[in-house]
Design a protein around this motif. Structure first.
Motif, PDB file in Angstrom:
ATOM      1  N   ASN A  85      27.213  44.832  41.323  1.00 22.45           N
ATOM      2  CA  ASN A  85      27.896  43.672  40.762  1.00 22.45           C
ATOM      3  C   ASN A  85      29.290  44.062  40.258  1.00 22.45           C
ATOM      4  OD1 ASN A  85      25.458  41.584  40.464  1.00 22.45           O
ATOM      5  ND2 ASN A  85      24.722  43.612  39.893  1.00 22.45           N
ATOM      6  N   PRO A  86      30.349  43.342  40.690  1.00 26.08           N
ATOM      7  CA  PRO A  86      31.703  43.684  40.246  1.00 26.08           C
ATOM      8  C   PRO A  86      31.892  43.391  38.764  1.00 26.08           C
ATOM      9  CG  PRO A  86      31.724  41.622  41.479  1.00 26.08           C
ATOM     10  CD  PRO A  86      30.337  42.169  41.594  1.00 26.08           C
ATOM     11  N   VAL A  87      32.460  44.359  38.060  1.00 27.25           N
ATOM     12  CA  VAL A  87      32.744  44.200  36.632  1.00 27.25           C
ATOM     13  C   VAL A  87      34.229  44.483  36.419  1.00 27.25           C
ATOM     14  CG1 VAL A  87      32.268  45.017  34.295  1.00 27.25           C
ATOM     15  CG2 VAL A  87      30.414  44.907  35.985  1.00 27.25           C
ATOM     16  N   ASN A  88      34.922  43.522  35.889  1.00 26.17           N
ATOM     17  CA  ASN A  88      36.350  43.630  35.596  1.00 26.17           C
ATOM     18  C   ASN A  88      36.498  43.903  34.103  1.00 26.17           C
ATOM     19  OD1 ASN A  88      39.097  43.313  35.267  1.00 26.17           O
ATOM     20  ND2 ASN A  88      39.241  41.401  36.410  1.00 26.17           N
ATOM     21  N   VAL A  89      37.053  45.051  33.745  1.00 27.38           N
ATOM     22  CA  VAL A  89      37.202  45.439  32.345  1.00 27.38           C
ATOM     23  C   VAL A  89      38.551  44.952  31.820  1.00 27.38           C
ATOM     24  CG1 VAL A  89      37.270  47.345  30.692  1.00 27.38           C
ATOM     25  CG2 VAL A  89      35.770  47.474  32.697  1.00 27.38           C
ATOM     26  N   GLY A  98      46.297  34.280  25.190  1.00 28.31           N
ATOM     27  CA  GLY A  98      47.170  34.074  26.334  1.00 28.31           C
ATOM     28  C   GLY A  98      46.352  33.650  27.538  1.00 28.31           C
ATOM     29  N   GLN A  99      46.830  33.995  28.719  1.00 29.30           N
ATOM     30  CA  GLN A  99      46.122  33.684  29.954  1.00 29.30           C
ATOM     31  C   GLN A  99      46.182  34.903  30.880  1.00 29.30           C
ATOM     32  OE1 GLN A  99      47.650  30.021  31.632  1.00 29.30           O
ATOM     33  NE2 GLN A  99      46.523  28.768  30.194  1.00 29.30           N
ATOM     34  N   PRO A 100      45.418  35.946  30.570  1.00 36.62           N
ATOM     35  CA  PRO A 100      45.452  37.154  31.405  1.00 36.62           C
ATOM     36  C   PRO A 100      44.850  36.908  32.783  1.00 36.62           C
ATOM     37  CG  PRO A 100      43.668  37.279  29.809  1.00 36.62           C
ATOM     38  CD  PRO A 100      44.486  36.065  29.440  1.00 36.62           C
ATOM     39  N   ASN A 101      45.404  37.584  33.788  1.00 35.70           N
ATOM     40  CA  ASN A 101      44.883  37.483  35.142  1.00 35.70           C
ATOM     41  C   ASN A 101      43.498  38.094  35.236  1.00 35.70           C
ATOM     42  OD1 ASN A 101      47.241  36.290  36.048  1.00 35.70           O
ATOM     43  ND2 ASN A 101      48.135  38.196  36.783  1.00 35.70           N
ATOM     44  N   MET A 102      42.622  37.446  36.010  1.00 32.29           N
ATOM     45  CA  MET A 102      41.268  37.935  36.217  1.00 32.29           C
ATOM     46  C   MET A 102      41.087  38.492  37.640  1.00 32.29           C
ATOM     47  SD  MET A 102      39.554  37.382  33.353  1.00 32.29           S
ATOM     48  CE  MET A 102      41.043  37.910  32.517  1.00 32.29           C
ATOM     49  N   VAL A 103      41.297  37.630  38.643  1.00 34.33           N
ATOM     50  CA  VAL A 103      41.017  38.018  40.016  1.00 34.33           C
ATOM     51  C   VAL A 103      41.671  37.011  40.951  1.00 34.33           C
ATOM     52  CG1 VAL A 103      38.860  36.684  40.121  1.00 34.33           C
ATOM     53  CG2 VAL A 103      39.149  38.666  41.629  1.00 34.33           C
ATOM     54  N   VAL A 140      30.339  38.636  30.333  1.00 35.96           N
ATOM     55  CA  VAL A 140      30.022  37.300  30.843  1.00 35.96           C
ATOM     56  C   VAL A 140      30.232  37.251  32.353  1.00 35.96           C
ATOM     57  CG1 VAL A 140      30.620  36.125  28.691  1.00 35.96           C
ATOM     58  CG2 VAL A 140      32.368  36.428  30.455  1.00 35.96           C
ATOM     59  N   ASP A 141      29.416  36.455  33.008  1.00 35.62           N
ATOM     60  CA  ASP A 141      29.645  36.131  34.409  1.00 35.62           C
ATOM     61  C   ASP A 141      30.690  35.024  34.423  1.00 35.62           C
ATOM     62  OD1 ASP A 141      29.657  35.389  37.047  1.00 35.62           O
ATOM     63  OD2 ASP A 141      27.509  34.964  37.180  1.00 35.62           O
ATOM     64  N   MET A 142      31.880  35.329  34.913  1.00 31.88           N
ATOM     65  CA  MET A 142      32.970  34.358  34.890  1.00 31.88           C
ATOM     66  C   MET A 142      32.604  33.066  35.620  1.00 31.88           C
ATOM     67  SD  MET A 142      36.875  34.791  36.253  1.00 31.88           S
ATOM     68  CE  MET A 142      36.384  34.247  37.903  1.00 31.88           C
ATOM     69  N   LEU A 143      31.698  33.157  36.600  1.00 36.87           N
ATOM     70  CA  LEU A 143      31.309  31.977  37.359  1.00 36.87           C
ATOM     71  C   LEU A 143      30.541  30.978  36.487  1.00 36.87           C
ATOM     72  CD1 LEU A 143      30.186  33.593  40.733  1.00 36.87           C
ATOM     73  CD2 LEU A 143      32.446  32.759  40.058  1.00 36.87           C
ATOM     74  N   ASP A 144      30.040  31.436  35.342  1.00 32.96           N
ATOM     75  CA  ASP A 144      29.383  30.536  34.392  1.00 32.96           C
ATOM     76  C   ASP A 144      30.367  29.925  33.408  1.00 32.96           C
ATOM     77  OD1 ASP A 144      26.800  30.862  35.396  1.00 32.96           O
ATOM     78  OD2 ASP A 144      26.452  32.656  34.191  1.00 32.96           O
ATOM     79  N   TYR A 145      31.625  30.395  33.442  1.00 32.25           N
ATOM     80  CA  TYR A 145      32.618  29.952  32.471  1.00 32.25           C
ATOM     81  C   TYR A 145      33.879  29.423  33.150  1.00 32.25           C
ATOM     82  CZ  TYR A 145      29.783  32.001  28.785  1.00 32.25           C
ATOM     83  OH  TYR A 145      28.764  32.265  27.918  1.00 32.25           O
ATOM     84  N   LEU A 146      33.700  28.736  34.277  1.00 27.96           N
ATOM     85  CA  LEU A 146      34.845  28.245  35.036  1.00 27.96           C
ATOM     86  C   LEU A 146      35.621  27.163  34.294  1.00 27.96           C
ATOM     87  CD1 LEU A 146      33.406  28.214  38.670  1.00 27.96           C
ATOM     88  CD2 LEU A 146      34.891  29.915  37.590  1.00 27.96           C
ATOM     89  N   ASP A 147      34.997  26.534  33.308  1.00 27.28           N
ATOM     90  CA  ASP A 147      35.723  25.553  32.492  1.00 27.28           C
ATOM     91  C   ASP A 147      36.750  26.230  31.589  1.00 27.28           C
ATOM     92  OD1 ASP A 147      34.294  23.476  33.592  1.00 27.28           O
ATOM     93  OD2 ASP A 147      32.810  23.403  31.980  1.00 27.28           O
ATOM     94  N   PHE A 148      36.686  27.542  31.482  1.00 24.08           N
ATOM     95  CA  PHE A 148      37.576  28.280  30.593  1.00 24.08           C
ATOM     96  C   PHE A 148      38.564  29.148  31.364  1.00 24.08           C
ATOM     97  CE2 PHE A 148      33.623  27.356  28.472  1.00 24.08           C
ATOM     98  CZ  PHE A 148      34.058  26.757  27.296  1.00 24.08           C
ATOM     99  N   SER A 153      48.425  28.792  41.906  1.00 23.17           N
ATOM    100  CA  SER A 153      48.441  29.064  43.338  1.00 23.17           C
ATOM    101  C   SER A 153      49.618  29.931  43.756  1.00 23.17           C
ATOM    102  CB  SER A 153      48.478  27.740  44.122  1.00 23.17           C
ATOM    103  OG  SER A 153      48.214  27.952  45.487  1.00 23.17           O
ATOM    104  N   GLY A 154      50.636  30.057  42.894  1.00 28.24           N
ATOM    105  CA  GLY A 154      51.778  30.922  43.208  1.00 28.24           C
ATOM    106  C   GLY A 154      51.335  32.371  43.372  1.00 28.24           C
ATOM    107  N   PRO A 155      50.958  33.037  42.266  1.00 24.85           N
ATOM    108  CA  PRO A 155      50.424  34.401  42.385  1.00 24.85           C
ATOM    109  C   PRO A 155      49.004  34.439  42.926  1.00 24.85           C
ATOM    110  CG  PRO A 155      50.440  33.694  40.096  1.00 24.85           C
ATOM    111  CD  PRO A 155      51.168  32.637  40.866  1.00 24.85           C
ATOM    112  N   GLY A 156      48.316  33.294  42.920  1.00 23.79           N
ATOM    113  CA  GLY A 156      46.963  33.219  43.481  1.00 23.79           C
ATOM    114  C   GLY A 156      45.871  33.740  42.580  1.00 23.79           C
ATOM    115  N   GLN A 157      46.165  33.856  41.284  1.00 23.06           N
ATOM    116  CA  GLN A 157      45.225  34.468  40.354  1.00 23.06           C
ATOM    117  C   GLN A 157      44.477  33.437  39.503  1.00 23.06           C
ATOM    118  OE1 GLN A 157      44.573  37.957  39.448  1.00 23.06           O
ATOM    119  NE2 GLN A 157      45.408  38.304  41.492  1.00 23.06           N
ATOM    120  N   ILE A 158      43.186  33.710  39.278  1.00 21.03           N
ATOM    121  CA  ILE A 158      42.442  32.994  38.244  1.00 21.03           C
ATOM    122  C   ILE A 158      42.784  33.649  36.904  1.00 21.03           C
ATOM    123  CG2 ILE A 158      40.152  32.559  37.285  1.00 21.03           C
ATOM    124  CD1 ILE A 158      39.072  32.387  40.067  1.00 21.03           C
TER     125      ILE A 158
END
Length: 250
Positions: A85-89, A98-103, A140-148, A153-158
């Motif tokens: 399972n991918p884990v992003n630290v 702020g709004q840090p990039n995730m993936v 957290v599984d980010m897929l469970d927190y998509l409301d947050f 679409s410019g840089p393409g990052q969540i």
């Protein structure tokens, strides 16, 4: 998915390590001055992934030629429930929102549609860097927190909407360390969606982000066209004379 037992081990090891490490003189020197969050981010990622690889079955992602992948979806991949399972630290200073990039959204969608993964975990280490350092760890599984999350679409990052996310997680305490897995202290869990429903939400984000990008580019192009028209019309009066007044150079 990461099972509860493995998740609790991740949280316990991470919290214990950073509770001790953050109190050392060496770390305090690195976590002083300006731009603390940026300075400690790489250090926390490096130390945390090394820690997890020493306690769990983990992998790193490599290219087909055997070179370590610079932009892997996961800083580390943790084995649980029959999958890696991918884990992003992520790391930062508590209280800073702020709004840090995730993936990359497209990279995430490809991995989900190709059935490479069924989750995408964030392991967040937040610190209160005062005299009495406190550490908060969230898994957290980010897929469970998509409301947050939001998508550009410019840089393409969540990107994570930190203020809303930490309000949902009841924010970092100031008087104690904390570790939480997929739920707030009150025990309220996120809405349970199927994997297909999560993919649908990601596609909605992608479509909306692309629409906004097109609109913004059209606005910029229209503004530049107006500037060009004004430029061409003013040539007769100003010729090639330069004007730097609006640069406010001092």
């Amino acid at each position: 998915m990461i099972d509860s037992e493995t998740a609790q081990q991740i949280l316990a090891n991470t919290l214990e390590y950073w509770r001790k490490e953050a109190a050392t003189e060496e770390f305090r020197k690195q976590a002083s001055g300006k731009e603390i969050g940026h300075r400690i981010a790489d250090l926390v990622e490096e130390k945390t992934t090394e820690l997890l690889s020493n306690h769990l079955v983990t992998r790193r992602q490599y290219t087909a030629s055997g070179k370590k992948m610079d932009r892997s979806m996961g800083d580390i991949w943790v084995y649980s429930s029959g999958l890696y399972n991918p884990v992003n630290v992520k790391a930062g200073e508590a209280g800073k929102k702020g709004q840090p990039n995730m993936v990359s959204l497209k990279k995430l969608l490809r991995a989900l549609l190709l059935r490479h993964i069924d989750s995408y975990y964030l392991l967040i280490v937040k610190m209160i860097l005062k005299d009495d350092i406190r550490v908060s760890v969230y898994l957290v599984d980010m897929l469970d927190y998509l409301d947050f999350v939001t998508f550009d679409s410019g840089p393409g990052q969540i990107m994570l909407k930190e203020r809303q996310f930490y309000e949902r997680m009841e924010d970092e305490p100031t008087d104690r360390d904390v570790a939480r897995f997929d739920q707030s202290a009150s025990g309220v869990k996120p809405a349970q969606l199927t994997l297909d429903e999560k993919i649908d939400k990601l596609f909605v984000m992608l479509t909306d982000g692309d629409r906004r990008l097109i609109m913004n580019r059209e606005k910029v192009s229209a503004a530049l066209a107006r500037m060009r028209k004004a430029h061409d019309e003013g040539k007769g009066e100003q010729g090639e004379q330069m004007d730097q007044a609006e640069l406010h150079l001092q």
